[in-house]
Design a protein around this motif. Structure first.
Motif, PDB file in Angstrom:
ATOM      1  N   SER A   1       0.709  -1.191  -0.029  1.00  0.00           N
ATOM      2  CA  SER A   1       0.017   0.052   0.175  1.00  0.00           C
ATOM      3  C   SER A   1       0.787   1.282   0.126  1.00  0.00           C
ATOM      4  CB  SER A   1      -0.990  -0.121   1.135  1.00  0.00           C
ATOM      5  OG  SER A   1      -1.813   0.962   1.062  1.00  0.00           O
ATOM      6  N   MET A   2       0.599   2.277   1.045  1.00  0.00           N
ATOM      7  CA  MET A   2       1.449   3.369   1.169  1.00  0.00           C
ATOM      8  C   MET A   2       3.079   3.185   0.683  1.00  0.00           C
ATOM      9  SD  MET A   2       2.043   6.025   4.439  1.00  0.00           S
ATOM     10  CE  MET A   2       2.899   5.006   5.239  1.00  0.00           C
ATOM     11  N   SER A   3       3.587   1.928   1.309  1.00  0.00           N
ATOM     12  CA  SER A   3       4.900   1.721   1.020  1.00  0.00           C
ATOM     13  C   SER A   3       5.564   1.355  -0.170  1.00  0.00           C
ATOM     14  CB  SER A   3       5.383   0.697   2.104  1.00  0.00           C
ATOM     15  OG  SER A   3       5.509   1.198   3.320  1.00  0.00           O
ATOM     16  N   THR A   4       4.473   0.968  -1.181  1.00  0.00           N
ATOM     17  CA  THR A   4       4.851   0.885  -2.462  1.00  0.00           C
ATOM     18  C   THR A   4       5.218   2.021  -3.072  1.00  0.00           C
ATOM     19  OG1 THR A   4       2.653   1.222  -3.525  1.00  0.00           O
ATOM     20  CG2 THR A   4       3.106  -0.771  -2.714  1.00  0.00           C
ATOM     21  N   ILE A   5       4.724   3.229  -2.653  1.00  0.00           N
ATOM     22  CA  ILE A   5       5.373   4.541  -3.148  1.00  0.00           C
ATOM     23  C   ILE A   5       6.777   4.712  -2.432  1.00  0.00           C
ATOM     24  CG2 ILE A   5       5.185   7.153  -2.998  1.00  0.00           C
ATOM     25  CD1 ILE A   5       2.245   6.595  -2.508  1.00  0.00           C
ATOM     26  N   THR A   6       7.134   4.624  -1.517  1.00  0.00           N
ATOM     27  CA  THR A   6       8.396   4.611  -1.036  1.00  0.00           C
ATOM     28  C   THR A   6       9.460   3.465  -1.389  1.00  0.00           C
ATOM     29  OG1 THR A   6       7.776   5.455   1.250  1.00  0.00           O
ATOM     30  CG2 THR A   6       9.677   4.339   1.045  1.00  0.00           C
ATOM     31  N   ALA A   7       8.888   2.401  -1.631  1.00  0.00           N
ATOM     32  CA  ALA A   7       9.653   1.510  -2.584  1.00  0.00           C
ATOM     33  C   ALA A   7      10.227   1.727  -3.907  1.00  0.00           C
ATOM     34  CB  ALA A   7       9.092  -0.106  -2.587  1.00  0.00           C
ATOM     35  N   SER A   8       9.057   2.332  -4.648  1.00  0.00           N
ATOM     36  CA  SER A   8       9.265   2.976  -6.000  1.00  0.00           C
ATOM     37  C   SER A   8      10.231   4.108  -6.141  1.00  0.00           C
ATOM     38  CB  SER A   8       7.827   3.450  -6.647  1.00  0.00           C
ATOM     39  OG  SER A   8       7.138   2.048  -6.801  1.00  0.00           O
ATOM     40  N   ILE A   9      10.274   5.071  -4.982  1.00  0.00           N
ATOM     41  CA  ILE A   9      11.161   6.109  -4.898  1.00  0.00           C
ATOM     42  C   ILE A   9      12.621   5.508  -4.857  1.00  0.00           C
ATOM     43  CG2 ILE A   9      11.978   8.051  -3.403  1.00  0.00           C
ATOM     44  CD1 ILE A   9       8.878   8.394  -3.077  1.00  0.00           C
ATOM     45  N   LEU A  10      12.665   4.732  -3.885  1.00  0.00           N
ATOM     46  CA  LEU A  10      14.000   3.973  -3.804  1.00  0.00           C
ATOM     47  C   LEU A  10      14.438   3.396  -4.916  1.00  0.00           C
ATOM     48  CD1 LEU A  10      13.744   2.372  -0.181  1.00  0.00           C
ATOM     49  CD2 LEU A  10      15.173   4.200  -0.757  1.00  0.00           C
ATOM     50  N   ALA A  11      13.530   2.887  -5.537  1.00  0.00           N
ATOM     51  CA  ALA A  11      14.050   2.156  -6.962  1.00  0.00           C
ATOM     52  C   ALA A  11      14.680   3.133  -8.183  1.00  0.00           C
ATOM     53  CB  ALA A  11      12.814   1.354  -7.415  1.00  0.00           C
ATOM     54  N   VAL A  12      13.923   4.216  -8.047  1.00  0.00           N
ATOM     55  CA  VAL A  12      14.129   5.384  -8.926  1.00  0.00           C
ATOM     56  C   VAL A  12      15.332   6.116  -8.639  1.00  0.00           C
ATOM     57  CG1 VAL A  12      13.364   7.245  -9.977  1.00  0.00           C
ATOM     58  CG2 VAL A  12      11.682   5.327  -9.901  1.00  0.00           C
ATOM     59  N   GLU A  13      15.488   6.521  -7.411  1.00  0.00           N
ATOM     60  CA  GLU A  13      16.542   7.340  -6.774  1.00  0.00           C
ATOM     61  C   GLU A  13      17.694   6.707  -6.278  1.00  0.00           C
ATOM     62  OE1 GLU A  13      14.605  10.486  -4.547  1.00  0.00           O
ATOM     63  OE2 GLU A  13      12.781  10.667  -5.924  1.00  0.00           O
ATOM     64  N   HIS A  14      17.448   5.574  -5.807  1.00  0.00           N
ATOM     65  CA  HIS A  14      18.652   4.730  -5.294  1.00  0.00           C
ATOM     66  C   HIS A  14      18.770   3.421  -6.060  1.00  0.00           C
ATOM     67  CE1 HIS A  14      19.306   7.908  -2.539  1.00  0.00           C
ATOM     68  NE2 HIS A  14      18.184   7.962  -2.501  1.00  0.00           N
ATOM     69  N   PRO A  15      18.824   3.095  -7.149  1.00  0.00           N
ATOM     70  CA  PRO A  15      18.524   1.981  -7.797  1.00  0.00           C
ATOM     71  C   PRO A  15      19.532   0.997  -7.531  1.00  0.00           C
ATOM     72  CG  PRO A  15      19.424   3.597  -9.331  1.00  0.00           C
ATOM     73  CD  PRO A  15      19.033   4.414  -8.150  1.00  0.00           C
ATOM     74  N   ASP A  16      20.876   1.361  -7.004  1.00  0.00           N
ATOM     75  CA  ASP A  16      21.815   0.213  -6.725  1.00  0.00           C
ATOM     76  C   ASP A  16      21.449  -0.537  -5.259  1.00  0.00           C
ATOM     77  OD1 ASP A  16      23.300   0.840  -8.526  1.00  0.00           O
ATOM     78  OD2 ASP A  16      24.929   2.215  -7.576  1.00  0.00           O
ATOM     79  N   VAL A  17      20.398   0.039  -4.590  1.00  0.00           N
ATOM     80  CA  VAL A  17      20.067  -0.667  -3.438  1.00  0.00           C
ATOM     81  C   VAL A  17      18.874  -1.664  -3.548  1.00  0.00           C
ATOM     82  CG1 VAL A  17      18.754  -0.083  -1.206  1.00  0.00           C
ATOM     83  CG2 VAL A  17      20.757   1.699  -1.981  1.00  0.00           C
ATOM     84  N   VAL A  18      18.097  -1.348  -4.787  1.00  0.00           N
ATOM     85  CA  VAL A  18      17.027  -2.136  -5.024  1.00  0.00           C
ATOM     86  C   VAL A  18      17.255  -3.214  -5.799  1.00  0.00           C
ATOM     87  CG1 VAL A  18      14.514  -2.260  -5.553  1.00  0.00           C
ATOM     88  CG2 VAL A  18      15.583  -0.248  -4.315  1.00  0.00           C
ATOM     89  N   ARG A  19      17.312  -4.573  -5.384  1.00  0.00           N
ATOM     90  CA  ARG A  19      17.492  -5.643  -6.472  1.00  0.00           C
ATOM     91  C   ARG A  19      16.330  -6.090  -7.023  1.00  0.00           C
ATOM     92  NH1 ARG A  19      21.279  -9.775  -6.131  1.00  0.00           N
ATOM     93  NH2 ARG A  19      22.613  -7.980  -5.351  1.00  0.00           N
ATOM     94  N   ALA A  20      14.935  -6.049  -6.308  1.00  0.00           N
ATOM     95  CA  ALA A  20      13.768  -6.236  -6.906  1.00  0.00           C
ATOM     96  C   ALA A  20      12.620  -5.588  -6.111  1.00  0.00           C
ATOM     97  CB  ALA A  20      13.509  -7.784  -7.013  1.00  0.00           C
ATOM     98  N   LEU A  21      11.333  -5.718  -6.759  1.00  0.00           N
ATOM     99  CA  LEU A  21      10.272  -4.961  -6.118  1.00  0.00           C
ATOM    100  C   LEU A  21       9.290  -6.034  -5.908  1.00  0.00           C
ATOM    101  CD1 LEU A  21      10.276  -1.618  -7.848  1.00  0.00           C
ATOM    102  CD2 LEU A  21      10.749  -1.785  -5.355  1.00  0.00           C
ATOM    103  N   VAL A  22       8.453  -6.336  -4.880  1.00  0.00           N
ATOM    104  CA  VAL A  22       7.460  -7.087  -4.553  1.00  0.00           C
ATOM    105  C   VAL A  22       6.270  -6.005  -4.031  1.00  0.00           C
ATOM    106  CG1 VAL A  22       6.115  -8.898  -3.556  1.00  0.00           C
ATOM    107  CG2 VAL A  22       8.390  -9.263  -3.965  1.00  0.00           C
ATOM    108  N   LEU A  23       5.401  -5.618  -4.751  1.00  0.00           N
ATOM    109  CA  LEU A  23       4.582  -4.501  -4.814  1.00  0.00           C
ATOM    110  C   LEU A  23       2.993  -5.046  -4.475  1.00  0.00           C
ATOM    111  CD1 LEU A  23       5.915  -2.217  -7.322  1.00  0.00           C
ATOM    112  CD2 LEU A  23       6.505  -2.187  -4.857  1.00  0.00           C
TER     113      LEU A  23
END
Length: 268
Positions: free
Chosen positions: A98-120
Motif C-alpha cells: 500500500s503506502m510503502s509501494t510509493i516509498t519502494a518505488s522512490i528508492l528504486a528510481v532514486e537509489h537503484p543500486d540499493v533495490v534488487r527487486a520489487l514486490v508490490l
C-alpha cells in the motif's frame, strides 16, 4: 537489539534468517497506520524458503517512535537507507504494501543500486488522487478526530465483503491508536506527491517508468493492474490478481506467499 536509533528516532525492526552473500535480504514494508505485524503470515514462509527477512516499523508506526512531522514517502526512504547502511546491507528486495509501494518505488528510481527487486502488494501510486486531498482537508479541519476519520476511511475503502471481522477490528484499533500528527502527516505526504510521483498523469508515468528493478505486482484493483500494464512490463515483471481488498496478503496469505516465493526463485 531490534531497534535502530539514528538521532532522536528509534526504529523497530526484526532481522531473521541466513546472512548470506548469495542472495539479497528481503525488507518488508507495511502500509498507512499499520506495522510490520502485517507480514506475520509471510515471514515464516519466506524464512522456510531460505531467505533472510527484515521487517520494519516505519517512523510513527508500531513500536517505532513518532517524531514531529513531516512524514512522507521520501522521509521513510531516507530512514530505510540509514537502516541498511547501519546493517551494512548493500542491496535488498523490497516487499512493500500500500503506502510503502510509493516509498519502494522512490528508492528504486532514486537509489537503484540499493533495490534488487520489487514486490508490490496492493500498489496505490496509480490510484491515489483528489479523494485523498478531500480526506486531508477533513483531517486538518478536525485534527483531534483524524484517527477516527482514518478508521472510517479504512472501513469504507480498504475492506471487502470477505474481509474477516478480526482484520476489520485490527485495522480500526490501529488507526484509532495512531497519533493525530502521524495520521495527518502521512496523508499530507501522500497528497504532496500527486501528479509528480503518484497518479496517472504523464509526469507520474515517466517517474515510475524509471524503475529498473524487476517487479512483482499483486493487487485486486483493476485500475491498478491496468496502470502496471500501461507503464510497461519488462522481462521478469509479473502481475497477479488477488481480489481481497487492501489487506489481500493477510486474507489470502497462502496464495500471496506462493506468488512471492515462486517469483523470487526466478529473480534472485
Amino acid at each position: 537489539m531490534p531497534f535502530f536509533q539514528p538521532s532522536i528516532l528509534s526504529l523497530f525492526y526484526t532481522d531473521d534468517g541466513p546472512n548470506t552473500t548469495t542472495t539479497p535480504p528481503l525488507l518488508l514494508l507495511h502500509g498507512y497506520l499499520c506495522d510490520s505485524h502485517d507480514w506475520s503470515a509471510q515471514i515464516p514462509a519466506l524464512l522456510t524458503a531460505g531467505h533472510r527477512v527484515l521487517a520494519l516499523d516505519l517512523r510513527g508506526h508500531g513500536r517505532s517512535t513518532a517524531p514531529p512531522p513531516p512524514y512522507s514517502p521520501h522521509i521513510f526512504a531516507a530512514d530505510i537507507l540509514a537502516l541498511l547502511a547501519h546493517l551494512a546491507i548493500p542491496a535488498v528486495v523490497l516487499v512493500a504494501h500500500s503506502m510503502s509501494t510509493i516509498t519502494a518505488s522512490i528508492l528504486a528510481v532514486e537509489h537503484p543500486d540499493v533495490v534488487r527487486a520489487l514486490v508490490l502488494v496492493h500498489p496505490i501510486y496509480g490510484i491515489v488522487g483528489p479523494a485523498l486531498g478531500s480526506l486531508l482537508e477533513e483531517m486538518r479541519g478536525e485534527p483531534a478526530q483524524a484517527p477516527e476519520i482514518a478508521a472510517r476511511f479504512f472501513a469504507a475503502g480498504m475492506e471487502r465483503d470477505g474481509t474477516p471481522a478480526w482484520v476489520r477490528t485490527w485495522n480500526r484499533r490501529r488507526a484509532l491508536g495512531s497519533g493525530p500528527e502521524v495520521v495527518v502527516g502521512c496523508m499530507a505526504g501522500l497528497v504532496a506527491l500527486d501528479g509528480t510521483v503518484t497518479g496517472q498523469g504523464a509526469e507520474a508515468k515517466g517517474y515510475m517508468r524509471r524503475r529498473r528493478a524487476p517487479r512483482l505486482v499483486v493487487s485486486g484493483v483493476e485500475l491498478a493492474l491496468a496502470w502496471e500494464r500501461e507503464l510497461g512490463l519488462k522481462e521478469g515483471d509479473e502481475v497477479k490478481e488477488v481480489k481481497q481488498g487492501t489487506f489481500l496478503h493477510v486474507v489470502e496469505a497462502a496464495v500471496v506467499n506462493g506468488y512471492i516465493i515462486e517469483w523470487l526463485k526466478k529473480i534472485v
